[in-house]
Design a protein around this motif. Structure first.
Motif, short mmCIF file in Angstrom:
data_model
loop_
_atom_site.label_atom_id
_atom_site.label_comp_id
_atom_site.label_asym_id
_atom_site.label_seq_id
_atom_site.Cartn_x
_atom_site.Cartn_y
_atom_site.Cartn_z
N VAL A 86 6.28 4.60 -16.86
CA VAL A 86 5.09 4.41 -16.04
C VAL A 86 3.87 4.55 -16.94
N ARG A 87 2.87 3.72 -16.71
CA ARG A 87 1.62 3.89 -17.46
C ARG A 87 0.97 5.19 -16.99
N PRO A 88 0.59 6.07 -17.92
CA PRO A 88 0.05 7.38 -17.52
C PRO A 88 -1.14 7.28 -16.57
N GLU A 89 -1.99 6.27 -16.73
CA GLU A 89 -3.16 6.17 -15.85
C GLU A 89 -2.77 5.88 -14.40
N GLY A 90 -1.54 5.44 -14.18
CA GLY A 90 -1.09 5.14 -12.83
C GLY A 90 -0.27 6.23 -12.17
N THR B 101 0.80 -1.22 0.00
CA THR B 101 0.00 0.00 0.00
C THR B 101 0.83 1.27 0.00
N PHE B 102 0.19 2.32 -0.49
CA PHE B 102 0.78 3.67 -0.42
C PHE B 102 -0.35 4.69 -0.41
N LEU B 103 -0.01 5.89 0.05
CA LEU B 103 -0.94 7.00 0.13
C LEU B 103 -0.50 8.05 -0.88
N ASP C 298 3.73 -6.44 -16.60
CA ASP C 298 3.56 -5.27 -17.47
C ASP C 298 3.51 -3.96 -16.68
N GLY C 299 3.82 -3.99 -15.40
CA GLY C 299 3.84 -2.78 -14.58
C GLY C 299 2.88 -2.90 -13.41
N ALA C 300 3.02 -1.99 -12.47
CA ALA C 300 2.18 -2.01 -11.27
C ALA C 300 0.74 -1.60 -11.61
N CYS C 301 -0.19 -2.19 -10.89
CA CYS C 301 -1.61 -1.87 -11.03
C CYS C 301 -2.08 -1.33 -9.68
N TYR C 302 -2.71 -0.15 -9.69
CA TYR C 302 -3.11 0.51 -8.46
C TYR C 302 -4.63 0.48 -8.31
N THR C 303 -5.09 0.08 -7.12
CA THR C 303 -6.51 0.01 -6.82
C THR C 303 -6.79 0.86 -5.59
N PRO C 304 -7.70 1.85 -5.71
CA PRO C 304 -8.04 2.65 -4.52
C PRO C 304 -8.70 1.78 -3.45
N LEU C 305 -8.19 1.89 -2.22
CA LEU C 305 -8.78 1.19 -1.09
C LEU C 305 -9.71 2.10 -0.29
N ARG C 306 -9.31 3.37 -0.16
CA ARG C 306 -10.13 4.33 0.58
C ARG C 306 -9.72 5.75 0.19
N ARG C 307 -10.72 6.60 0.10
CA ARG C 307 -10.48 8.01 -0.24
C ARG C 307 -10.69 8.86 1.01
N TYR C 308 -9.84 9.88 1.16
CA TYR C 308 -9.92 10.79 2.31
C TYR C 308 -10.06 12.21 1.78
N PRO C 309 -11.25 12.78 1.84
CA PRO C 309 -11.46 14.14 1.29
C PRO C 309 -10.78 15.19 2.14
N LEU C 310 -10.35 16.26 1.47
CA LEU C 310 -9.84 17.44 2.15
C LEU C 310 -11.00 18.40 2.31
#
Length: 190
Positions: free
Chosen positions: A35-39, A4-6, A173-185
Protein backbone atom coordinates in the motif's frame (compact mmCIF):
# COMPACT_ATOMS: atom_id res chain seq x y z
CA UNK A 1 -21.24 5.37 -9.31
CA UNK A 2 -18.77 6.37 -6.61
CA UNK A 3 -16.70 3.73 -4.77
CA UNK A 4 -16.65 4.91 -1.13
CA UNK A 5 -15.52 4.06 2.36
CA UNK A 6 -15.44 5.70 5.78
CA UNK A 7 -12.13 5.78 7.65
CA UNK A 8 -9.94 7.37 10.27
CA UNK A 9 -7.12 9.30 8.58
CA UNK A 10 -3.58 9.03 9.95
CA UNK A 11 -1.23 11.91 10.72
CA UNK A 12 1.94 12.37 8.67
CA UNK A 13 4.17 11.15 11.55
CA UNK A 14 2.40 7.77 11.59
CA UNK A 15 2.49 7.46 7.80
CA UNK A 16 6.24 8.20 7.81
CA UNK A 17 6.84 5.41 10.32
CA UNK A 18 4.70 3.03 8.25
CA UNK A 19 6.65 4.01 5.11
CA UNK A 20 9.92 3.00 6.82
CA UNK A 21 8.38 -0.30 7.91
CA UNK A 22 7.13 -1.06 4.39
CA UNK A 23 10.57 -0.21 2.98
CA UNK A 24 12.15 -2.69 5.38
CA UNK A 25 9.64 -5.42 4.48
CA UNK A 26 10.14 -4.76 0.75
CA UNK A 27 13.74 -5.88 1.18
CA UNK A 28 12.47 -9.45 1.51
CA UNK A 29 11.55 -9.27 -2.23
CA UNK A 30 8.31 -11.08 -1.42
CA UNK A 31 5.52 -10.90 -4.00
CA UNK A 32 3.40 -8.34 -2.15
CA UNK A 33 1.37 -5.42 -3.48
CA UNK A 34 2.37 -2.81 -0.91
CA UNK A 35 0.00 0.00 0.00
CA UNK A 36 1.25 3.51 -0.70
CA UNK A 37 1.96 5.00 2.76
CA UNK A 38 0.05 8.21 1.96
CA UNK A 39 -3.09 6.11 1.48
CA UNK A 40 -2.96 4.11 4.72
CA UNK A 41 -5.98 4.64 6.97
CA UNK A 42 -8.16 2.74 9.45
CA UNK A 43 -11.29 1.59 7.61
CA UNK A 44 -14.55 1.80 9.55
CA UNK A 45 -17.03 1.01 6.74
CA UNK A 46 -16.59 0.03 3.11
CA UNK A 47 -19.71 0.92 1.12
CA UNK A 48 -18.69 -0.13 -2.37
CA UNK A 49 -20.02 1.71 -5.42
CA UNK A 50 -22.84 4.13 -4.63
CA UNK A 51 -25.11 6.19 -6.83
CA UNK A 52 -24.87 9.97 -6.35
CA UNK A 53 -28.32 9.91 -4.70
CA UNK A 54 -27.41 7.18 -2.21
CA UNK A 55 -24.10 8.92 -1.48
CA UNK A 56 -25.96 12.18 -0.74
CA UNK A 57 -28.29 10.36 1.70
CA UNK A 58 -25.28 8.79 3.43
CA UNK A 59 -23.51 12.16 3.77
CA UNK A 60 -26.63 13.76 5.24
CA UNK A 61 -27.25 10.93 7.72
CA UNK A 62 -23.65 11.08 8.99
CA UNK A 63 -23.79 14.87 9.34
CA UNK A 64 -26.99 14.74 11.45
CA UNK A 65 -25.65 12.44 14.15
CA UNK A 66 -23.14 12.94 16.95
CA UNK A 67 -20.21 10.61 16.46
CA UNK A 68 -18.86 10.96 19.99
CA UNK A 69 -15.69 12.42 21.44
CA UNK A 70 -12.14 12.39 20.14
CA UNK A 71 -9.81 9.68 21.46
CA UNK A 72 -6.27 8.33 21.10
CA UNK A 73 -5.02 5.37 19.10
CA UNK A 74 -1.62 3.87 18.41
CA UNK A 75 -0.35 1.34 15.91
CA UNK A 76 1.29 -1.61 17.59
CA UNK A 77 2.42 -5.07 16.54
CA UNK A 78 2.49 -6.74 13.16
CA UNK A 79 0.33 -9.57 11.86
CA UNK A 80 -1.35 -11.25 8.93
CA UNK A 81 -4.82 -12.26 7.79
CA UNK A 82 -5.86 -14.99 7.98
CA UNK A 83 -4.20 -15.59 11.36
CA UNK A 84 -3.34 -19.19 10.47
CA UNK A 85 -2.22 -20.55 7.13
CA UNK A 86 -0.87 -18.69 4.12
CA UNK A 87 -1.05 -14.92 4.72
CA UNK A 88 -3.04 -12.76 2.32
CA UNK A 89 -2.87 -9.40 4.15
CA UNK A 90 -0.04 -7.86 6.19
CA UNK A 91 -1.13 -5.37 8.84
CA UNK A 92 -0.15 -3.29 11.85
CA UNK A 93 -2.47 -3.70 14.82
CA UNK A 94 -4.20 -0.92 16.74
CA UNK A 95 -4.06 -0.20 20.47
CA UNK A 96 -5.13 2.76 22.60
CA UNK A 97 -8.68 3.68 23.46
CA UNK A 98 -10.29 0.69 21.76
CA UNK A 99 -13.50 1.08 23.79
CA UNK A 100 -14.09 4.51 22.21
CA UNK A 101 -13.17 3.14 18.79
CA UNK A 102 -15.70 0.31 19.16
CA UNK A 103 -18.32 2.79 20.37
CA UNK A 104 -17.68 4.92 17.26
CA UNK A 105 -18.13 1.82 15.10
CA UNK A 106 -21.42 1.00 16.88
CA UNK A 107 -22.68 4.56 16.32
CA UNK A 108 -21.81 4.31 12.63
CA UNK A 109 -23.58 0.96 12.35
CA UNK A 110 -26.74 2.54 13.81
CA UNK A 111 -26.56 5.31 11.22
CA UNK A 112 -25.77 3.35 8.06
CA UNK A 113 -27.58 0.02 8.50
CA UNK A 114 -31.04 1.70 8.34
CA UNK A 115 -29.92 3.19 5.01
CA UNK A 116 -29.79 -0.33 3.59
CA UNK A 117 -26.10 -1.18 4.05
CA UNK A 118 -25.36 -4.74 5.13
CA UNK A 119 -23.41 -4.94 8.40
CA UNK A 120 -20.05 -6.68 8.26
CA UNK A 121 -20.40 -10.33 9.26
CA UNK A 122 -16.84 -10.61 10.58
CA UNK A 123 -15.97 -9.01 13.91
CA UNK A 124 -14.44 -5.52 13.69
CA UNK A 125 -10.65 -5.96 13.82
CA UNK A 126 -9.02 -2.51 13.63
CA UNK A 127 -5.75 -2.51 11.67
CA UNK A 128 -3.66 -0.63 9.13
CA UNK A 129 -3.18 -2.67 5.95
CA UNK A 130 0.41 -2.58 4.69
CA UNK A 131 0.17 -4.97 1.78
CA UNK A 132 -1.54 -7.90 0.08
CA UNK A 133 0.40 -11.08 -0.64
CA UNK A 134 0.11 -12.01 -4.33
CA UNK A 135 2.00 -15.34 -4.43
CA UNK A 136 4.35 -17.55 -2.42
CA UNK A 137 7.49 -16.05 -4.02
CA UNK A 138 9.72 -14.84 -1.19
CA UNK A 139 7.12 -15.80 1.40
CA UNK A 140 9.61 -17.59 3.69
CA UNK A 141 11.81 -14.45 3.86
CA UNK A 142 8.75 -12.28 4.47
CA UNK A 143 7.46 -14.51 7.28
CA UNK A 144 10.91 -14.47 8.91
CA UNK A 145 11.00 -10.66 8.76
CA UNK A 146 7.45 -10.42 10.14
CA UNK A 147 8.34 -12.74 13.01
CA UNK A 148 11.46 -10.71 13.79
CA UNK A 149 9.62 -7.35 13.70
CA UNK A 150 6.29 -8.47 15.18
CA UNK A 151 6.75 -7.14 18.72
CA UNK A 152 9.09 -4.27 17.78
CA UNK A 153 6.50 -2.30 15.78
CA UNK A 154 5.20 0.65 17.78
CA UNK A 155 3.88 3.79 16.10
CA UNK A 156 3.49 7.25 17.62
CA UNK A 157 0.12 7.74 19.35
CA UNK A 158 -2.30 10.09 17.65
CA UNK A 159 -5.57 11.83 18.42
CA UNK A 160 -8.60 10.74 16.39
CA UNK A 161 -10.37 14.06 15.78
CA UNK A 162 -12.42 13.20 12.70
CA UNK A 163 -13.57 10.50 10.36
CA UNK A 164 -13.53 10.96 6.61
CA UNK A 165 -15.78 9.70 3.83
CA UNK A 166 -13.44 8.87 0.93
CA UNK A 167 -13.84 8.23 -2.76
CA UNK A 168 -11.67 5.33 -3.93
CA UNK A 169 -10.48 5.27 -7.54
CA UNK A 170 -8.74 2.06 -8.60
CA UNK A 171 -5.71 2.61 -10.82
CA UNK A 172 -3.00 0.30 -12.19
CA UNK A 173 -0.47 1.76 -9.73
CA UNK A 174 -2.83 1.38 -6.75
CA UNK A 175 -5.95 2.97 -5.31
CA UNK A 176 -6.21 6.75 -5.04
CA UNK A 177 -8.29 8.15 -2.18
CA UNK A 178 -10.03 11.53 -2.27
CA UNK A 179 -11.81 12.96 0.80
CA UNK A 180 -15.47 13.67 0.04
CA UNK A 181 -16.52 14.93 3.48
CA UNK A 182 -15.02 15.21 6.94
CA UNK A 183 -16.97 14.55 10.13
CA UNK A 184 -15.35 16.03 13.27
CA UNK A 185 -15.55 14.32 16.63
CA UNK A 186 -16.33 16.35 19.74
CA UNK A 187 -13.39 17.69 21.71
CA UNK A 188 -10.22 17.08 19.83
CA UNK A 189 -7.89 18.27 22.58
CA UNK A 190 -4.66 16.32 23.13
Amino acid sequence: MVRTFLAIPLPASVKETLARLIKELRETSADVRWVRPEGIHLTLWFFGSLSEDRLARLKEALARESLGESFQLKGQGLGTFPPGGRPRVIWVGVSGDLDRLRELKRRLDKIVVPLGFEPERRPFTPHFTLGRVKSTRGLARLLKALSHLKEAVSLPPFEVREIVLYRSDLRPDGACYTPLRRYPLQGGGS
